[in-house]
Design a protein around this motif. Structure first.
Motif, mmCIF file in Angstrom:
data_model
loop_
_atom_site.group_PDB
_atom_site.id
_atom_site.type_symbol
_atom_site.label_atom_id
_atom_site.label_comp_id
_atom_site.label_asym_id
_atom_site.label_seq_id
_atom_site.Cartn_x
_atom_site.Cartn_y
_atom_site.Cartn_z
ATOM 1 N N UNK A 199 24.912 41.139 24.584
ATOM 2 C CA UNK A 199 25.313 40.078 23.652
ATOM 3 C C UNK A 199 24.090 39.343 23.125
ATOM 4 N N UNK A 200 23.142 39.051 24.002
ATOM 5 C CA UNK A 200 21.915 38.384 23.568
ATOM 6 C C UNK A 200 21.110 39.270 22.621
ATOM 7 N N UNK A 201 20.992 40.566 22.959
ATOM 8 C CA UNK A 201 20.244 41.486 22.107
ATOM 9 C C UNK A 201 20.872 41.580 20.719
ATOM 10 N N UNK A 202 22.202 41.596 20.666
ATOM 11 C CA UNK A 202 22.896 41.681 19.371
ATOM 12 C C UNK A 202 22.525 40.502 18.484
ATOM 13 N N UNK A 203 22.492 39.310 19.055
ATOM 14 C CA UNK A 203 22.159 38.117 18.265
ATOM 15 C C UNK A 203 20.689 38.099 17.867
ATOM 16 N N UNK A 204 19.814 38.494 18.783
ATOM 17 C CA UNK A 204 18.390 38.507 18.455
ATOM 18 C C UNK A 204 18.076 39.522 17.364
ATOM 19 N N UNK A 205 18.739 40.674 17.388
ATOM 20 C CA UNK A 205 18.510 41.684 16.355
ATOM 21 C C UNK A 205 18.962 41.208 14.987
ATOM 22 N N UNK A 206 19.887 40.255 14.957
ATOM 23 C CA UNK A 206 20.395 39.729 13.689
ATOM 24 C C UNK A 206 19.812 38.376 13.330
ATOM 25 N N UNK A 207 18.746 38.000 14.010
ATOM 26 C CA UNK A 207 18.035 36.780 13.653
ATOM 27 C C UNK A 207 18.613 35.505 14.216
ATOM 28 N N UNK A 208 19.629 35.610 15.048
ATOM 29 C CA UNK A 208 20.214 34.420 15.666
ATOM 30 C C UNK A 208 19.435 34.104 16.930
ATOM 31 N N UNK A 209 18.230 33.572 16.746
ATOM 32 C CA UNK A 209 17.297 33.349 17.842
ATOM 33 C C UNK A 209 17.300 31.871 18.214
ATOM 34 N N UNK A 210 17.830 31.557 19.382
ATOM 35 C CA UNK A 210 17.790 30.176 19.849
ATOM 36 C C UNK A 210 17.604 30.169 21.358
ATOM 37 N N UNK A 211 17.505 28.976 21.923
ATOM 38 C CA UNK A 211 17.200 28.855 23.347
ATOM 39 C C UNK A 211 18.283 29.463 24.218
ATOM 40 N N UNK A 215 17.821 32.565 26.806
ATOM 41 C CA UNK A 215 18.109 32.363 28.221
ATOM 42 C C UNK A 215 19.086 33.436 28.730
ATOM 43 N N UNK A 216 20.065 33.812 27.908
ATOM 44 C CA UNK A 216 20.989 34.871 28.284
ATOM 45 C C UNK A 216 20.245 36.160 28.583
ATOM 46 N N UNK A 217 19.369 36.547 27.662
ATOM 47 C CA UNK A 217 18.639 37.810 27.837
ATOM 48 C C UNK A 217 17.710 37.733 29.038
ATOM 49 N N UNK A 218 17.036 36.604 29.190
ATOM 50 C CA UNK A 218 16.089 36.462 30.289
ATOM 51 C C UNK A 218 16.789 36.586 31.639
ATOM 52 N N UNK A 219 17.915 35.887 31.817
ATOM 53 C CA UNK A 219 18.633 35.931 33.090
ATOM 54 C C UNK A 219 19.189 37.330 33.359
ATOM 55 N N UNK A 220 19.699 37.989 32.320
ATOM 56 C CA UNK A 220 20.250 39.331 32.488
ATOM 57 C C UNK A 220 19.171 40.314 32.927
ATOM 58 N N UNK A 221 17.982 40.205 32.341
ATOM 59 C CA UNK A 221 16.920 41.153 32.674
ATOM 60 C C UNK A 221 16.317 40.872 34.051
ATOM 61 N N UNK A 348 6.708 39.719 24.691
ATOM 62 C CA UNK A 348 7.457 40.380 23.616
ATOM 63 C C UNK A 348 8.906 40.655 24.001
ATOM 64 N N UNK A 349 9.385 40.021 25.041
ATOM 65 C CA UNK A 349 10.731 40.312 25.521
ATOM 66 C C UNK A 349 11.792 40.039 24.460
ATOM 67 N N UNK A 350 11.613 38.991 23.680
ATOM 68 C CA UNK A 350 12.645 38.588 22.720
ATOM 69 C C UNK A 350 12.387 39.112 21.308
ATOM 70 N N UNK A 351 11.322 39.849 21.132
ATOM 71 C CA UNK A 351 10.967 40.302 19.781
ATOM 72 C C UNK A 351 10.856 41.818 19.642
ATOM 73 N N UNK A 352 10.839 42.555 20.742
ATOM 74 C CA UNK A 352 10.699 44.012 20.680
ATOM 75 C C UNK A 352 12.023 44.643 20.255
#
Length: 473
Positions: A199-211, A215-221, A348-352
């Motif tokens: 879910x976090x990756x989907x939003x980041x790929x579409x430019x919905x980048x917020x805290x 945090x969702x992606x970081x905790x999941x990884x 680069x976790x949130x931008x790759x």
């Protein structure tokens, strides 16, 4: 197909749908408890925003899990009445204990968790969230205890053609129970982490980048990095237990037909086990690696399928591949965690984008892995419904092919319509994404109020039609 085949397919179909929702419920309940604990400790709004976002998804998933689970109880009596008559004195109380402990615990605190944020103190609300999470784990404990006893039965006696429990501690803590409980619980946590990460990756790929999304992606990884290797270790212990108590299952999983010579057992990476030819065709083998993994020795031997009567052999063609699918996805989870650690170190976790695309694809793979593992476990037990005591063919009810065909078709149509729509709704809720500092009105409750505790799904105020289609496209 025979009536037995149709009864097995129907049960497999309904439980395959059902197992999805409890697995996510287990993971999300614990995730929500962690989020609320982090919010109470740090007072960072991001944890509160994520709690409210995933609480809605939890509520819908919980409701579907309860509905899909009700069917299973009736199937024991309708399609498997002879099994229920034979072993019901053991399995029936175990399922009853689940209701008396876990389900009552969840039901008692669920309303406070879903609707009491502004009606009780912060401590009581957090306690309710923890109790719901604990309830899901207790529920898992009883269900796994019942199923594990069917795999490795003990603590019973046979009287008047029925199995009677004599030692409940032996029944519950049967030989395979500890390994299967830990393995399934970790699988639920990993599956939920993959969904959160996707879910976090989907939003980041579409430019919905917020805290909150970060945090969702970081905790999941972090979960992938730390827990996925632990699951591999637990799986190895589970395999050793299976070798000891269900050797025919392990032989079928490995596609291992006969022991020849004094060399150790090879590991067959790929191949096609042929039940008629009694051989694994087109096999790709690594010498002695099977011995090293399965017995932890260089020259160890495992029982071969030809050592068991044909009537007692599981379908190696199926479990050989479902097991490899599960293990392959497990290694993919470990690789995803290691990749995330490397990208985190590089900043680069949130931008790759390659990583985010892989994380998105991996979203449903935890559930796929659970289903593959369940098929391996249950089909590997065949032809026994209670291992070594009662054959599956002897446990089925005396229904006609026509009756079971009609009910199976109805189940398929209804399940795909109802739960297909429910899963679609869950995906659309995830596509909305967490809202930062979302205003939350405090209502008075009562009939007609938006947060009145009528049912779990009423915790979600958004209707499927009201979701903004521009945000879900």
């Amino acid at each position: 197909m025979t009536a037995l085949d149709l009864a097995r397919i129907q049960f497999g179909f309904t439980i395959s749908f059902h197992i999805i929702f409890p697995a996510i419920t287990i993971g999300l309940a614990s995730y929500l408890a962690v989020l609320e604990a982090c919010w109470l400790k740090t007072r960072k709004p991001v944890y509160n925003d994520l709690y409210h976002f995933w609480l809605k998804i939890f509520a819908v998933n919980f409701g579907m899990g309860v509905v899909s689970g009700l069917v299973m109880s009736y199937e024991f009596g309708t399609n498997w009445s002879r099994f229920s008559d034979y072993a019901g004195s053991v399995t029936g109380p175990l399922l009853t204990y689940e209701v008396l402990t876990a389900f009552f615990l969840e039901a008692g605190f669920l309303g406070v968790m879903l609707f009491g944020r502004h009606k009780v103190g912060e401590g009581l609300h957090f306690f309710s969230t923890v109790m719901v999470a604990l309830g899901t784990l207790i529920s898992t404990t009883w269900i796994i205890a019942s199923n594990s006893w069917m795999q490795t039965p003990q603590g019973y006696t046979l009287a008047d053609g029925r199995l009677i429990p004599m030692d409940w501690l032996s029944v519950i803590f049967n030989p395979s129970f500890p390994y299967r409980l830990v393995h399934m619980s970790i699988a639920a946590f990993l599956s939920t982490a993959l969904i959160v990460g996707a879910a976090a990756a989907w939003h980041l790929l579409r430019g919905n980048d917020n805290a909150a999304v970060r945090k969702m992606l970081s905790m999941a990884m972090w979960m992938m990095l730390i827990v996925a290797p632990i699951q591999a270790f637990v799986g190895d212990l589970h395999g050793l237990n299976t070798l000891h108590h269900q050797p025919a299952k392990l032989a079928a999983i490995e596609g291992h037909w006969e022991n020849t010579g004094s060399d150790g057992t090879p590991l067959i990476l790929f191949g096609w086990p042929d039940m008629e030819r009694e051989a694994t065709l087109y096999s790709v083998e690594v010498p002695r690696l099977g011995s090293l993994i399965l017995t932890h020795s260089w020259d160890g031997k495992i029982p071969a399928l030809k050592e068991f009567p044909k009537a007692d052999r599981p379908n190696s063609t199926v479990v050989f591949w479902t097991f490899r699918l599960m293990v392959g996805l497990g290694f993919a989870m470990i690789a995803l965690g290691l990749w995330s650690a490397w990208l985190r170190w590089r900043g680069e976790l949130f931008t790759s984008r390659p990583f985010l695309n892989v994380a998105l694809v991996m979203g449903p793979m935890g559930i796929v892995s659970i289903l593959a593992g369940w098929i391996t476990t249950e089909m590997g037990r065949q032809p026994w419904v209670v291992y070594g005591l009662m054959r599956t063919a002897d446990g089925v009810s005396r229904h006609s092919v026509l009756e079971l065909s009609i009910s199976l078709v109805l189940f398929v149509l209804i399940y795909f319509a109802v739960f297909g729509a429910g899963i679609g709704y869950l995906i659309r809720l995830m596509r909305i994404g967490p809202v930062l500092n979302e205003p939350r009105e405090v209502d008075a409750g009562g009939p007609g109020q938006g947060r009145h505790a009528m049912r779990p799904m009423s915790a979600v105020t958004e209707s499927a039609d009201a979701l903004d289609p521009s945000r879900s496209s």
